[in-house]
Structure formats: C-alpha cells, structure tokens
Scaffold this motif. Structure first.
Motif, PDB file in Angstrom:
ATOM      1  N   ARG A 558      46.693  43.689  32.932  1.00  0.00           N
ATOM      2  CA  ARG A 558      46.426  42.533  33.791  1.00  0.00           C
ATOM      3  C   ARG A 558      46.940  41.247  33.143  1.00  0.00           C
ATOM      4  O   ARG A 558      47.379  40.322  33.847  1.00  0.00           O
ATOM      5  CB  ARG A 558      44.919  42.427  34.087  1.00  0.00           C
ATOM      6  CG  ARG A 558      44.408  43.494  35.044  1.00  0.00           C
ATOM      7  CD  ARG A 558      42.944  43.221  35.438  1.00  0.00           C
ATOM      8  NE  ARG A 558      42.479  44.196  36.424  1.00  0.00           N
ATOM      9  CZ  ARG A 558      41.978  45.370  36.150  1.00  0.00           C
ATOM     10  NH1 ARG A 558      41.893  45.751  34.874  1.00  0.00           N
ATOM     11  NH2 ARG A 558      41.597  46.187  37.114  1.00  0.00           N
ATOM     12  N   GLU A 561      50.517  41.153  34.004  1.00  0.00           N
ATOM     13  CA  GLU A 561      50.708  40.870  35.429  1.00  0.00           C
ATOM     14  C   GLU A 561      50.497  39.393  35.735  1.00  0.00           C
ATOM     15  O   GLU A 561      51.245  38.795  36.509  1.00  0.00           O
ATOM     16  CB  GLU A 561      49.751  41.726  36.261  1.00  0.00           C
ATOM     17  CG  GLU A 561      50.093  43.195  36.301  1.00  0.00           C
ATOM     18  CD  GLU A 561      51.460  43.442  36.927  1.00  0.00           C
ATOM     19  OE1 GLU A 561      51.809  42.729  37.898  1.00  0.00           O
ATOM     20  OE2 GLU A 561      52.192  44.325  36.435  1.00  0.00           O
ATOM     21  N   HIS A 580      41.973  33.910  36.518  1.00  0.00           N
ATOM     22  CA  HIS A 580      42.067  35.335  36.851  1.00  0.00           C
ATOM     23  C   HIS A 580      40.971  36.154  36.167  1.00  0.00           C
ATOM     24  O   HIS A 580      40.396  37.073  36.782  1.00  0.00           O
ATOM     25  CB  HIS A 580      43.449  35.881  36.468  1.00  0.00           C
ATOM     26  CG  HIS A 580      44.493  35.629  37.515  1.00  0.00           C
ATOM     27  ND1 HIS A 580      45.092  34.395  37.687  1.00  0.00           N
ATOM     28  CD2 HIS A 580      45.038  36.456  38.456  1.00  0.00           C
ATOM     29  CE1 HIS A 580      45.966  34.467  38.671  1.00  0.00           C
ATOM     30  NE2 HIS A 580      45.963  35.710  39.161  1.00  0.00           N
ATOM     31  N   PHE A 584      37.952  38.227  37.941  1.00  0.00           N
ATOM     32  CA  PHE A 584      37.788  39.658  37.673  1.00  0.00           C
ATOM     33  C   PHE A 584      36.336  39.995  37.313  1.00  0.00           C
ATOM     34  O   PHE A 584      35.772  40.965  37.840  1.00  0.00           O
ATOM     35  CB  PHE A 584      38.728  40.065  36.524  1.00  0.00           C
ATOM     36  CG  PHE A 584      38.528  41.480  36.061  1.00  0.00           C
ATOM     37  CD1 PHE A 584      39.023  42.549  36.789  1.00  0.00           C
ATOM     38  CD2 PHE A 584      37.827  41.750  34.886  1.00  0.00           C
ATOM     39  CE1 PHE A 584      38.828  43.853  36.372  1.00  0.00           C
ATOM     40  CE2 PHE A 584      37.634  43.059  34.468  1.00  0.00           C
ATOM     41  CZ  PHE A 584      38.142  44.102  35.198  1.00  0.00           C
TER      42      PHE A 584
END
Length: 606
Positions: A558, A561, A580, A584
């Motif tokens: 992640r 990404e 992010h 999450f």
C-alpha cells in the motif's frame, strides 16, 4: 389516573395494584365458578320441576282419554243388542253419555240405507247442552243437515279403513258451540263381522287447557298442546327466549309443551351476581385502602433511605441515614448503605489524592511531550533559502510521549539525516529517543561517515544497557552538490525512492543489528547516487504495521501504491500518506508511534 402512571409511581402503588389484582382475580374466578354452579343447579331444579309437571299433565290427559276409550269400548260391546233397533239406539247413546262427563256428544253413523225408511243417511245423536245441563236428542245425517258422513266424515272413513278405534284430529264444532272437540270412534260389527255402524264420542277439549295450565311448573311459564298434525289445541302466544320442554301423549299423539323464560328462571342467580359485583367493588375499595396504608407504612423507611441515598449521590457523604428499629431486610439494606457511605467517603478521598497525582503526572507528561517535540525539527520548510532540496517530517506518538525520532541538519554542504524507532513505548522509550537524538547530533558533528556514526552510537548505548532497549536506526549523508548519498542501516525499514518517471522502489539496505544490542558490532556502509527530482521517503514500522479493526496491516504494497500517485513535494507526500493510513485504520486505536520523513532532492540545476 392512568394505569401506566400508577405502575411507574411508588412501590406502594404498584404493590397495591398487584395485590388488588390478585384478590380480584381470585374472587372473580371463585364468583364466576359459584354463579355457574348456581345456574347449573337452578337449571337442574327447573328441569326436575318441569319434568314432574309434564309427567303429571300427560298422565291426566292420557287417563281421561283412556276413560273415554273404555266407555266407548264398553258401549260397543253390547251395541248389537240395542244399535240395530232405531229406538234402542238412543238408549245406547244415553247410557254412553251418562257414563263419562268428558263426553259432550255421542253419535251412531249407520251404513248406507241401514234403516230404509230413513233413507241413505241416518245418524242419531245425543249432545250435552252445557248452558242448561240437559241432554238433547237429534238426527243429523243427510244433506238437509249438511252432514253427508258417508262421503266426508273422517270418523266414518278412517274407522272403516282401520276397523278399530280411532282418534280423529282436533276440530272446532262449527255446527253448534264452536268448541274445540276431538272424537273417538269404534266400528260396530254384525253377525258376519261386517261394519254396519260407527259409534262416535265427542270430547270437549276445554278441560285440556285447564289441566296443562294447572300443571305448569311456574306461574310465569306458558303451556301449549299440539296435535299430531302440528295444530295447537291450546297455547299462549308470547315472545319467548328461554327453555322449551315437551312431553308426548302417546294415546292421541299429542305434544304438551312448557315454555319457561330464562330471565325469570335466572333471576336469583343474576341478582346474586349483581350483589356479588357490588360487594366485590366495596371490598376492593376497602382492601385497596388498607393495603395501600399498610404497604406505604412498611415502605416508609425505604423512602427515607432513598432520600438519603439521593443526598449521598449528590455528594453529601455525611448525610444521616434513617433509624430503623426492625430486624428485617430493610434494616439489612440500611446497614449496607451505611457501609457503602463510609466506603464512598474513603474512596472519594483516595480518588482526590489519585486524581491530583494523575493530574501532576499528566502535566509532567505534557511537559515531557513538549520537550520531546522541541528536540525534533518543527519548522518547515527548515531551509527556505535552499532551492536544491526540501524536507518535511511529522511524528504521531501512540501515547503522550513516544520512542520514534527523526532529525536532520546541514554541515559542509552535506545533508545529515536520521530516522529511528526505539523498542517499547511511553516514557522509557522517550528517554532512549532523547539520548539517541543527542548522540546523533554530537557524533555527526565530528564524523561524516554514517557507519562510524552508527557504530559510535551503538557502543555508547550498548554499554550498561541493563534495560535491554535498542533502536532501529537509519543514518544518511547526502552530498547536496553531487547527489551522492552514503548511508548505514541498523535494523530499520529501507527507505522508498520515488521518482517522477519511474516506479517507486526500495533503497537496497543491509539489515545489520539495531543500535544498543551488542558493542563493537561492525555496521556496513552503503552508497548510492540520488537522481535529480527524487523523493527519499523514510518511515517507521508504525506505518507498515498500522492495523484496521479487522487486524489487517497497511503493509509495504500500500505504501508503494500511494507513492505512485502522490506528489513529490515532501509536505504533500507525507500528508497524502498520512491520510491514506488514517482511512485504512478507520478509527482503530493507534498501536505504535508513526513517523514519516520525506526528502525531495532537486539537484544543482534547480
């Protein structure tokens, strides 16, 4: 007052309602059972009385009809000595009507032309004049008397067919008195056993009404007698709702009926029911008042105890509890509250001391947190005049103070930076973090090689490390002019290199041991050239190991990404990554310190 308000009211009200409801239920069940028993008993008594009355009425009617049959049968037995003679026929009729007062008329119906001188029809008769009390002779056969019995009279026709005694259907004597009558007929036989005449006896049915009226089981009952063809011989018309009892007079196939109104039969049970309801209401009111008074008196100590408890809840711990002289559950409850009162007072005093200590500790932790944050870079951009690189970092501790650290500065046109993660959390980790940061500044001010810096930090921290704490550390030195970067990794996560035109990849980094584990450990030195317009992203394991509510971790994939689409500018890059990871974890508790550091190398051509 609504029932809901009563039930939500005092215990005395609820208990009274419950007790009264139970008493009401018991009395109602017992009362309904008693009323049903009384009604059943009344119905049985009524049935018994009606059966006796019915049996008596049927028996009387049957006996009187049997008497008529016997009288007519006796007359028929010696009729052949008198009936064959015209004059003697009246003598036969005279004897028969004198033998039974129920017989109002007697008639001999002779067969066709039995006495030729009288023509085809000859029917001598003797009738009883009820008004004068006299017997009247007459001859009623023939068209001139409108009595052509050979063709129309049921007594003649059915007696001949049956060849035995016959009771006709009841009828009204339309030729004389308009009285209700019934006729009993028997055949008379000659020597050849041929019927030559029919002997008829008319019976006035007025006495039937008197018998059934007199036999009624109750004065308010109505009586009726019905013939076999469904016609009433006597009855009283009335609107009827109640009991219908019937008996049968087999001799003439009559039905005797008694109609007994239900409301009159059930008057006493209904009156008893009304009285019971009235008594029940009075009793319930009395019981309710007494119960409420008694229960309220018994619960008065509880009410006083509740008031004292309210004062206790408002913080008046020295409130005086009510004095209870009884030795029951209420006394036990009062003693328990007294113990609770003393316990609460002691607890509050202890809590005040604990709260004060906690407040002091929190204040000290806040000071420690402020001191810790003051040790880290907090002004961004830190080098606003530099156009060849930019840097941004932020640290989010899991507790008031944490064990993560990052630092950087410029010396001799070389950019010294480090990021580390102390084992453990809280105050012990923050102390090790402060020592590590201070050692980094002290050592790197004299030494430029990252491996030497790490080795000196390791020896200093491993010596006397009785707490066995260690630090994962990454130290780098970036030559700002050339982009050449030397670095040493001590058990930390490898940085991520993010470029504009290439996919992000991790910087090759030897794992080595963390700082503080073992003295005199040889740490490897590595070197690379950072291309222009590259962002070096460093982080602690608080990023990779961030967990959501399902205990899934954010992980390196992640990170890559997010880095693919993030801006290369350090502040925007770190902000994007932080957003992010917050999305999450989605509200899950932070389990570890989180430190993010981004260095954007622009090179000398900027």
């Amino acid at each position: 007052m609504k029932l809901s308000r009563i039930l939500e009211g005092s215990v005395a009200q609820r208990t009274t309602v419950f007790m009264v409801s139970m008493v009401t239920a018991v009395i109602l069940v017992a009362g309904i059972w008693q009323i049903r028993l009384l009604r059943h008993s009344t119905e049985e008594q009524m049935q018994h009385n009606a059966d006796r009355a019915m049996s008596a009425a049927v028996k009387v009617i049957d006996n009187r009809m049997a008497t008529v049959e016997a009288s007519v049968g006796t007359a028929a037995a010696y009729a052949d000595m008198l009936a064959t003679d015209e004059e003697q026929a009246y003598s036969l009729l005279q004897r028969l009507i004198d033998a039974d007062e129920d017989i109002t008329a007697v008639t001999l119906l002779y067969k066709e032309n039995f006495f030729p001188e009288h023509g085809r029809y000859f029917a001598p008769t003797i009738s009883r004049d009820t008004a004068e009390g006299l017997l009247v002779r007459d001859e009623i056969g023939g068209p001139e008397n409108d009595f052509c019995y050979l063709e129309t009279d049921s007594n003649w026709i059915y007696t001949n067919k049956l060849d035995k005694g016959y009771w006709c259907l009841p009828y009204v004597d339309s030729m004389s008195t308009n009285r209700p009558l019934v006729t009993y007929s028997v055949p008379l036989h000659d020597a050849n056993n041929k019927i030559y005449a029919v002997l008829c006896a008319d019976v006035d049915l007025q006495w039937v009404r008197q018998i059934v009226e007199g036999a009624k089981p109750y004065d308010f009952a109505t009586a009726s007698v019905m013939s076999r063809d469904g016609q009433y011989i006597c009855r009283q018309d009335s609107v009827f709702e109640g009991y219908l009892l019937e008996g049968k007079v087999d001799r003439v196939l009559w039905k005797v009926g008694f109609k007994i109104p239900k409301d009159r039969i059930m008057r006493e049970p209904n009156l008893l029911l009304n009285n019971m309801i009235g008594i029940l209401l009075v009793l319930l009111m009395a019981v309710s008042a007494v119960l409420y008074f008694v229960i309220r008196r018994q619960l008065k100590p509880l009410k006083q105890l509740a008031e004292s408890t309210e004062e206790l809840a408002r913080g008046t711990f020295d409130v005086e509890l009510p004095v209870i002289t009884t030795h029951d559950e209420v006394r036990n409850l009062r003693d328990s509250f007294e113990q609770m009162q003393h316990s609460l007072a002691n607890y509050i005093e202890e809590l005040k001391i604990t709260t004060a200590s906690k407040a002091m500790m929190e204040s000290e932790l806040k000071v420690a947190s402020d001191i810790q944050r003051s040790m880290l870079p907090k002004i961004f951009p830190p080098f606003p005049d530099r156009k060849d690189f930019d840097v941004y970092g932020e640290l989010t501790p899991a507790k008031a103070v944490g064990g993560d650290l990052f630092d950087f500065y410029i010396r001799d046109e070389q950019f010294f930076f480090c990021i580390g993660d102390v084992s453990g959390k809280g105050v012990p980790a923050s102390l090790v973090m402060a020592v590590t940061r201070a050692l980094f500044r002290t050592v790197s001010a004299q030494v430029s090689s990252p491996d030497v810096i790490v080795s000196m930090l390791n020896n200093a921290m491993a010596d006397g490390n009785d707490s066995n704490m260690f630090v994962t550390l990454f130290v780098g030195v970036l030559d700002i002019a050339t982009g050449r970067m030397t670095y040493c990794n001590a058990g930390h996560d490898a940085p991520l290199l993010v470029r504009q035109t290439e996919a992000p990849d991790f910087l090759p980094a030897d794992p080595n041991l963390p700082v503080g584990v073992m003295t005199d450990w040889t740490f490897s030195l590595q070197e690379t050239v950072i291309p222009v317009d590259t962002t070096i992203f460093l982080y602690t394991d608080g990023l990779t190991e961030a967990e959501n509510i399902d205990h899934a971790q954010f992980g390196e994939e992640r990170i890559v990404e997010v880095a693919r689409t993030a801006s290369l500018l350090p502040r925007e890059f770190v902000t994007t990554m932080a957003e992010h990871v917050r999305a999450f974890v989605n509200g899950a508790d932070q389990s570890d310190d989180l430190t993010l550091l981004a260095i954007h190398y622009k090179g000398q051509n900027i």
